[in-house]
Every structure is written in structure tokens, then in C-alpha cells.
Scaffold this motif. Structure first.
Motif, PDB file in Angstrom:
ATOM      1  N   GLY B 158      13.186 -47.773  38.346  1.00 36.39           N
ATOM      2  CA  GLY B 158      14.369 -48.630  38.418  1.00 36.39           C
ATOM      3  C   GLY B 158      15.559 -47.990  39.106  1.00 36.39           C
ATOM      4  O   GLY B 158      16.209 -48.625  39.925  1.00 36.39           O
ATOM      5  N   GLY B 159      15.853 -46.721  38.786  1.00 33.60           N
ATOM      6  CA  GLY B 159      17.059 -46.085  39.307  1.00 33.60           C
ATOM      7  C   GLY B 159      17.070 -45.984  40.825  1.00 33.60           C
ATOM      8  O   GLY B 159      18.051 -46.329  41.478  1.00 33.60           O
ATOM      9  N   LEU B 160      15.963 -45.506  41.387  1.00 29.54           N
ATOM     10  CA  LEU B 160      15.889 -45.367  42.844  1.00 29.54           C
ATOM     11  C   LEU B 160      15.956 -46.724  43.519  1.00 29.54           C
ATOM     12  O   LEU B 160      16.627 -46.914  44.524  1.00 29.54           O
ATOM     13  CB  LEU B 160      14.575 -44.681  43.231  1.00 29.54           C
ATOM     14  CG  LEU B 160      14.519 -43.183  42.997  1.00 29.54           C
ATOM     15  CD1 LEU B 160      13.146 -42.647  43.308  1.00 29.54           C
ATOM     16  CD2 LEU B 160      15.551 -42.501  43.875  1.00 29.54           C
ATOM     17  N   LEU B 161      15.247 -47.665  42.928  1.00 32.33           N
ATOM     18  CA  LEU B 161      15.216 -49.015  43.478  1.00 32.33           C
ATOM     19  C   LEU B 161      16.620 -49.615  43.488  1.00 32.33           C
ATOM     20  O   LEU B 161      17.044 -50.236  44.465  1.00 32.33           O
ATOM     21  CB  LEU B 161      14.269 -49.873  42.637  1.00 32.33           C
ATOM     22  CG  LEU B 161      14.104 -51.316  43.075  1.00 32.33           C
ATOM     23  CD1 LEU B 161      13.502 -51.373  44.455  1.00 32.33           C
ATOM     24  CD2 LEU B 161      13.228 -52.059  42.089  1.00 32.33           C
ATOM     25  N   LEU B 162      17.346 -49.374  42.384  1.00 32.25           N
ATOM     26  CA  LEU B 162      18.711 -49.894  42.268  1.00 32.25           C
ATOM     27  C   LEU B 162      19.564 -49.428  43.449  1.00 32.25           C
ATOM     28  O   LEU B 162      20.297 -50.214  44.052  1.00 32.25           O
ATOM     29  CB  LEU B 162      19.294 -49.413  40.935  1.00 32.25           C
ATOM     30  CG  LEU B 162      20.707 -49.833  40.588  1.00 32.25           C
ATOM     31  CD1 LEU B 162      20.803 -51.336  40.578  1.00 32.25           C
ATOM     32  CD2 LEU B 162      21.091 -49.283  39.236  1.00 32.25           C
ATOM     33  N   ALA B 163      19.440 -48.160  43.811  1.00 29.50           N
ATOM     34  CA  ALA B 163      20.212 -47.629  44.942  1.00 29.50           C
ATOM     35  C   ALA B 163      19.855 -48.359  46.224  1.00 29.50           C
ATOM     36  O   ALA B 163      20.726 -48.767  46.986  1.00 29.50           O
ATOM     37  CB  ALA B 163      19.954 -46.134  45.094  1.00 29.50           C
ATOM     38  N   LEU B 164      18.573 -48.570  46.427  1.00 27.48           N
ATOM     39  CA  LEU B 164      18.132 -49.244  47.651  1.00 27.48           C
ATOM     40  C   LEU B 164      18.645 -50.687  47.701  1.00 27.48           C
ATOM     41  O   LEU B 164      19.000 -51.203  48.757  1.00 27.48           O
ATOM     42  CB  LEU B 164      16.598 -49.222  47.706  1.00 27.48           C
ATOM     43  CG  LEU B 164      15.946 -49.857  48.926  1.00 27.48           C
ATOM     44  CD1 LEU B 164      16.370 -49.151  50.193  1.00 27.48           C
ATOM     45  CD2 LEU B 164      14.427 -49.823  48.808  1.00 27.48           C
ATOM     46  N   LEU B 165      18.702 -51.331  46.538  1.00 26.89           N
ATOM     47  CA  LEU B 165      19.119 -52.737  46.510  1.00 26.89           C
ATOM     48  C   LEU B 165      20.617 -52.901  46.701  1.00 26.89           C
ATOM     49  O   LEU B 165      21.056 -53.796  47.423  1.00 26.89           O
ATOM     50  CB  LEU B 165      18.720 -53.402  45.185  1.00 26.89           C
ATOM     51  CG  LEU B 165      17.242 -53.472  44.835  1.00 26.89           C
ATOM     52  CD1 LEU B 165      17.041 -54.344  43.609  1.00 26.89           C
ATOM     53  CD2 LEU B 165      16.430 -54.004  45.985  1.00 26.89           C
TER      54      LEU B 165
END
Lengths: 212, 222, 254
Positions: B158-165
Motif C-alpha cells: 500500500g505505501g509504495l503504491l500510495l506514492a505512485l498514485l
């Protein structure tokens, strides 16, 4: 008041879990959902609480408030207690009492008094200044159930309310449910145990019949 | 007090009790800014020229780290489910939680920025403008960030994905924030123009963020 | 059946499979022919640019790619709206199929843009406003695909991705505006925006048409693949259910 489910079809993860189910719960009655694991008890309760939209059919609270959805007139107690471990027992309940209070509902009992009464009822008074994180599983469950008493709502939806409770506390839950139905409330509870509820009907959710 | 403010107060109370989160964000902000001169060399002219950009980008990253806090805990302990049955629409629940995030993270970071500006040889006279633009711009970070936080509740990594989004969504805030500060620090005009854009972005975000975040939360309560 | 609208008929995946199966070879043939013709026009008919020489030919791929990069996102946004609002059964198939194709065209636009830039700017990448916007669009595509792949429940992933796509479509014009604004502040226009001369306008339009048809060919094919994949999944789930059912009835018989 009457909670009505009309030809309800519920699906989870692409599978139909509840197929064309209809029932009605009158004011002052409790409906006990029974059945094996995976029979759809939790799914049905989550649909009544408004989390899960039915594929077909509808859920109505006849005689309820016109400008609130059925879900907004329900207390939902699921598997999780919704309590913050860094807030004290009393702060947790006060928050829910304030937050769940209907706007404009100035009816008599103020949140702090309600919270006091709920704490007494659930034997949580000695713990009221303790952060909820320190509580045992059973105490946490009682705290979660105490939410039922801090705001007034006609319909109670209880999913396995007696999990991690001892027999004494389970008896307390039964007494509470009986008092709620006696006062004209509606209760829908999923449970494995026979709680000894008065004015209760049973709805057995069977395993789905699969055409071979 | 309406449910909205009750919730804002509770989230702030939690942020104070579980104070580690704010401290971590501030510490992160400090170390990212401190790494810049180490990477670029201690040329004070260069540093003062890029100070605004460094301060804003580091602030974005620090705020980003704290975004999961908006919904995660309430989702995991079941509080979000109960909130969904309240009279307060889920959109306003999301708005209250974003507002609390802004107060507990955006404002402290903005207030810390001038101190970090000293490390980068930023003109001390631009401190009010620095704080002003950051206070005006950070609501967009919290409210748009709430969308990302809500979308990634059930996601793996979730955390990495959040940055990308969310980082691409922050580009306008970043651009207008930096040009506003540069306008003051480097003495060019156009501060008010950029500042007005920042305010407009934040106001737009307070509408878009809660609507989208509530939709995402609702889908995940099913 | 007779008084159904066309969209209703197309909404039926079985019907869609039949129709698209018939349409696909024609679409593929037409796109190949038109792209071939466009390339012929580009290399043998259109004159080299007096400034840019033969490198201007890259434009016949770059411009259609950039156009499709945007169109694919609009298509995803419309499909997402169709999924969330009308719960159209093919909407998510369309959105899911369009994302990687759109991302591929976006990447193609970036690569051809930087190749085109090399002789003009002397370097492969300058922070030109258009290239920067396309790069940010590429990040949005990556976000859509990453979000979908990181959520296990496919139906949930579809809806959450749709929410993100709609948020993106609201913010894209604002991002574009801010990047343009940022660009004019830092440097004058870089020349990628020169007006198109009439002699290359026609080949460019033909090329854009050909690439658009190519996009729809790929999109249709990807949608068919996705529908078939879902059918396989449904069959497997039914298999599991049947096994469970017979297990339960065997247990009841004991």
C-alpha cells in the motif's frame, strides 16, 4: 416499526451467498440467524447495515424515520470493536455517544450520562480511565457492546456478539437484547450459541443448494 | 457540536496521543532537507536558488509518509464501519479526517519550513511567504492524499503504491507553491497570482478529495 | 430482443464476442493498409522540413501516439463512469483493456518525442511543456495499472481503479495547465509546437487515422481476451462450487 427484507440476493467475490431471501422482523422481536460457517450470516448482517448493496431485492425499515436510511437507524456490532487503544474506555464511549447522536435529537439523556450508565451496565466502571489498549479481549468486547447503549437506535445488528465473552457477560448481552425488544426495539443477531432470548425467531441460513 | 467536529477533535486527540507520527514526519522533513547540501555541495548561491523547490518536495514526501494514518487505523479496528452507519455522510467523515490530518501534519510541517530554509540559505525575509504558501497549499496535500489513502486500504504494498498514485496529483500544488516562494525570495513578481492558484487548488481539493475518498471507502466496506 | 438499443445488445458479452469477432479482421486489415499508406506518404511524398530535414518524419508516429495517449485516457474515463454509474458489464473490460495500450502509446510518444528532440535540442530530453505533461500522463497510467494489480478482489479492483481514473480526468487539465504555466516561466517555447505545414498535414491526418484504427484493433482484441479470461475464471469457480456441493452431500449421506 418493521424491518423487511424482500427477495434479497447477496453476492460476495462473484459468488451468490444469499439467494432470494425474504423475511420481516416486527418491533419488539429478535431474529436469530443460525447456520454453518459460510452460510451468509455475516454477509446478511453487513447488507442490513448498508455496507453491501444487494444484487437484487431491498431492505426497508417500515415505520422508521423517513429521512434516514435503514442503516442509519441501526447499531452495528461486528467482529471488530471500533475502539481506539490510546483513548480511555470512557473517552471511547463518549466519542461514539457524541458522534452517533442524531442531529437535533435533544431527547433527555445527555451523552455523559448515557456513557456512565453503559459503563455501569457492562461492569466497565473501574476501567473507565484506562486506555482501551490495556483491556483483555473480553473487556474489549464488552466495551464494543457498550456502544449499543450510548446512542439510541431502534435496530440492533449483532454479529457473533458473545465471541470472547464469559458466560456471565453472555448472559448480560441476552438480558440487554431482551430489554431492547421489550422496549419495542428490533434485534438481528448472528450467533452459534443459544443465548436464551425471549421474543425471538430463528432464521436458519442453509448451505446453498448447488445444481450438480 | 456536530459529528463533523466531534470527529476532527478525536482525530487530533489521537494524533497528539500517538505523537510519534508527527515527530517522524518532522524528522523526515529535516533529514531530507539536510541531505540536499550533502548531495549538491555547500554552494550557498546554488542552495538559495533551489531552496524553495527542496523545501516543497521534502514537505510532499514527509506528508506522504503520514497519509495512511487518515483511514488505516479506523479501517483495521472497525471504527470506519461504525462511522458508515452514522448520520454524518461518509463524505463528511472523509473531510473531517482530512482536515485533522492537515492540522496535525500540514501545519507543523509548514511552520518548520523557515527553520529548514536557514539551512539552505533562503532569505529570512521570505519566511512569512514560505509559511503562508505552505499553509495555503497543504490542504490540497491532505485532501487529495485522502483519496490515495482510501484507494490503497486493501492493496498489497500500500505505501509504495500510495506514492505512485498521489504524487502526480500534487504537481500543480508543487508548481504554484514553488513559484510563489521564488517570487518573494528572488524578487520577481507574480506572488499573488501563484498564491491565488494555490488557494483555488486547495479549495477544489476539499470537494474532490472527500467525494472520491468516500466512494473508495464505501466500496471497501462491502 | 427487438426493441433493445444497440448499446444494450452490445452489453451482452456473448453478443459482443460474436460481433467483435466478425469486425476484428476488417479493422486489423484497414489499420495495416492505412498505416502503410501513411508511411508511404511520409517517406516518399511529404517534403523534408527546411529546418529539421528528415527527422520531421518522426512526427508521423509521434503525433498520432500523443493523440492516442490522450484518447485512451478519455476512453478509460468514460468506461469508468459507465462502470460506476450504469454498472455496464463491458465497461470494466474496456477500461482494463485500454490501460496498457494507452500506456504503450504514451511511452511511444515519449520515446519518439525525445528522438525527435535530439537533433533539435542536442540532447534526448529537455523539460518541454508537452513532453512533461505526457510524462505525467504516463505516471497516471502506471498508477491505474499498479492499483488494479495490487488488489486481489477483481471486482473491487475494477471499481477502485475507476474512481482513480475519474479523479485523474478531473485533475489532468489542471496538471496540464500548471505544467504549461511552469514552462513559460522558465523557458520560451521549444519549437515542438511549430505550426504544421499543409504539405505534411494530409499525411499526418492519414497516419493519425491509421494509428487510431490500430488502437481500436488492439483494444477490441484485448477486450476479447479479457472476456475469455473471465469465462475461464467463472468455469473454475463453478468447478470448485460443484466439488464443495458433492463433498457436502457426501458428508450428509454418511
Amino acid at each position: 416499526m418493521k424491518l423487511v427484507a424482500d427477495t434479497l440476493v447477496l453476492a460476495r467475490g462473484g459468488r451468490t451467498v444469499v439467494d432470494r431471501l425474504s423475511f420481516a422482523v416486527d418491533a419488539g422481536r429478535a431474529l436469530v440467524l443460525s447456520g454453518a460457517n459460510g452460510a451468509g450470516k455475516t454477509t446478511l448482517i453487513r447488507a442490513l447495515a448498508g455496507f453491501l448493496l444487494p444484487v437484487e431485492g431491498q431492505i426497508v425499515l417500515e415505520g422508521g424515520s423517513a429521512d434516514r436510511t435503514p442503516a442509519e437507524q441501526c447499531h452495528y456490532v461486528g467482529h471488530l470493536n471500533g475502539m481506539k487503544s490510546s483513548l480511555t474506555v470512557e473517552e471511547n464511549l463518549l466519542f461514539w455517544a457524541d458522534f452517533l447522536r442524531a442531529p437535533g435529537a435533544g431527547s433527555g439523556v445527555e451523552p455523559p450520562e448515557r456513557v456512565g450508565a453503559a459503563l455501569t451496565r457492562f461492569d466497565l466502571e473501574p476501567l473507565s480511565d484506562i486506555p482501551a489498549g490495556y483491556l483483555s479481549a473480553g473487556q474489549k468486547r464488552r466495551l464494543g457492546l457498550a456502544r449499543l447503549l450510548v446512542a439510541e437506535r431502534p435496530v440492533w445488528l449483532l454479529d457473533e456478539p458473545t465471541v470472547s465473552l464469559d458466560t456471565r457477560s453472555a448472559g448480560l448481552v441476552a438480558a440487554l437484547v431482551n430489554a431492547h425488544t421489550a422496549a419495542g426495539g428490533i434485534v438481528v443477531a448472528a450467533t452459534h450459541l443459544d443465548l436464551g432470548l425471549e421474543r425471538a425467531d430463528e432464521l436458519r441460513l442453509g448451505p446453498r443448494v448447488v445444481a450438480a | 457540536m456536530s459529528g463533523f467536529w466531534v470527529l476532527v477533535r478525536r482525530d487530533l486527540q489521537l494524533a497528539v496521543r500517538e505523537g510519534g507520527a508527527i515527530g517522524t514526519a518532522l524528522g523526515f522533513y529535516l533529514i531530507v532537507v539536510a541531505l540536499m547540501p550533502l548531495g549538491l555541495g555547500p554552494d550557498l548561491n546554488l542552495l538559495s536558488r533551489i531552496a524553495a523547490g527542496v523545501l516543497w518536495i521534502a514537505l510532499l514526501l514527509a506528508a506522504l509518509l503520514s497519509l495512511p494514518r487518515i483511514f488505516e487505523a479506523d479501517y483495521e479496528d472497525g471504527a470506519l464501519e461504525v462511522m458508515a452507519t452514522a448520520d454524518l455522510p461518509l463524505e463528511l467523515v472523509a473531510a473531517a479526517k482530512s482536515l485533522a490530518h492537515w492540522i496535525s501534519t500540514g501545519i507543523p510541517l509548514a511552520l518548520m519550513a523557515p527553520a529548514l530554509g536557514i539551512l539552505l540559505n533562503l532569505d529570512i525575509g521570505s519566511a512569512p511567504a514560505l509559511i503562508g504558501t505552505m499553509v495555503a497549499g497543504t490542504p490540497a496535500i491532505s485532501f487529495l492524499g485522502a483519496i490515495g489513502a482510501a484507494l490503497t486500504l486493501k492493496a498489497r504494498r500500500g505505501g509504495l503504491l500510495l506514492a505512485l498514485l498521489v504524487l502526480p496529483l500534487y504537481v500543480p500544488t508543487l508548481i504554484f507553491g514553488i513559484t510563489a516562494i521564488n517570487a518573494v525570495a528572488l524578487g520577481s513578481d507574480g506572488f499573488w497570482q501563484s498564491f491565488a492558484m494555490l488557494v483555488a487548488l486547495s479549495m477544489g481539493a476539499t470537494v474532490l478529495g472527500p467525494v472520491a475518498a468516500a466512494a473508495a471507502v464505501r466500496l471497501q466496506l462491502q | 430482443m427487438t426493441n433493445q438499443s444497440i448499446t444494450q445488445k452490445l452489453a451482452n458479452p456473448t453478443r459482443f464476442m460474436g460481433l467483435s469477432g466478425q469486425l476484428l479482421p476488417w479493422l486489423a486489415g484497414a489499420s495495416a493498409a492505412i498505416i502503410g499508406y501513411a508511411m508511404y506518404l511520409a517517406f516518399f511524398v511529404a517534403p523534408p522540413d527546411y529546418q529539421q530535414g528528415h527527422t520531421v518524419k518522426i512526427m508521423f508516429i509521434h503525433v498520432p501516439s500523443a493523440w492516442l495517449a490522450m484518447m485512451a485516457y478519455v476512453l478509460i474515463a468514460i468506461s469508468s463512469f459507465g462502470l460506476l454509474v450504469f454498472r455496464h458489464p463491458l465497461a470494466d473490460v474496456s477500461a482494463k483493456a485500454a490501460a496498457p495500450i494507452g500506456a504503450a502509446f504514451t511511452l511511444l510518444a515519449l520515446i519518439t518525442g525525445s528522438l525527435w528532440g535530439k537533433p533539435m535540442w542536442g540532447t534526448y530530453w529537455v523539460w518541454d511543456a508537452r513532453l512533461t505533461s505526457v510524462l505525467l500522463l504516463f505516471f497516471l497510467y502506471l498508477g491505474l495499472m499498479a492499483l488494479r494489480s495490487s488488489i486481489e478482489d477483481e471486482a473491487l479492483a475494477a471499481k477502485l481503479t475507476a474512481v482513480l481514473a475519474l479523479v485523474g480526468v478531473v485533475l489532468l487539465p489542471i496538471i496540464k495547465f500548471s505544467v504549461d504555466w511552469w514552462n513559460t516561466l522558465h523557458q520560451p517555447s521549444t519549437g515542438l509546437t511549430t505550426t504544421v505545414h499543409a504539405s505534411i498535414r494530409i499525411p499526418l491526418l492519414v497516419s493519425a487515422l491509421g494509428f487510431s484504427l490500430l488502437f481500436f484493433t488492439l483494444h477490441l482484441k484485448a477486450m476479447r481476451n479479457e472476456i475469455l479470461r473471465r469465462r475461464v475464471k467463472a468455469l473454475r469457480m463453478a468447478e470448485v462450487d460443484r466439488a464443495q456441493g458433492s463433498h457436502a452431500s457426501a458428508a450428509a449421506a454418511e
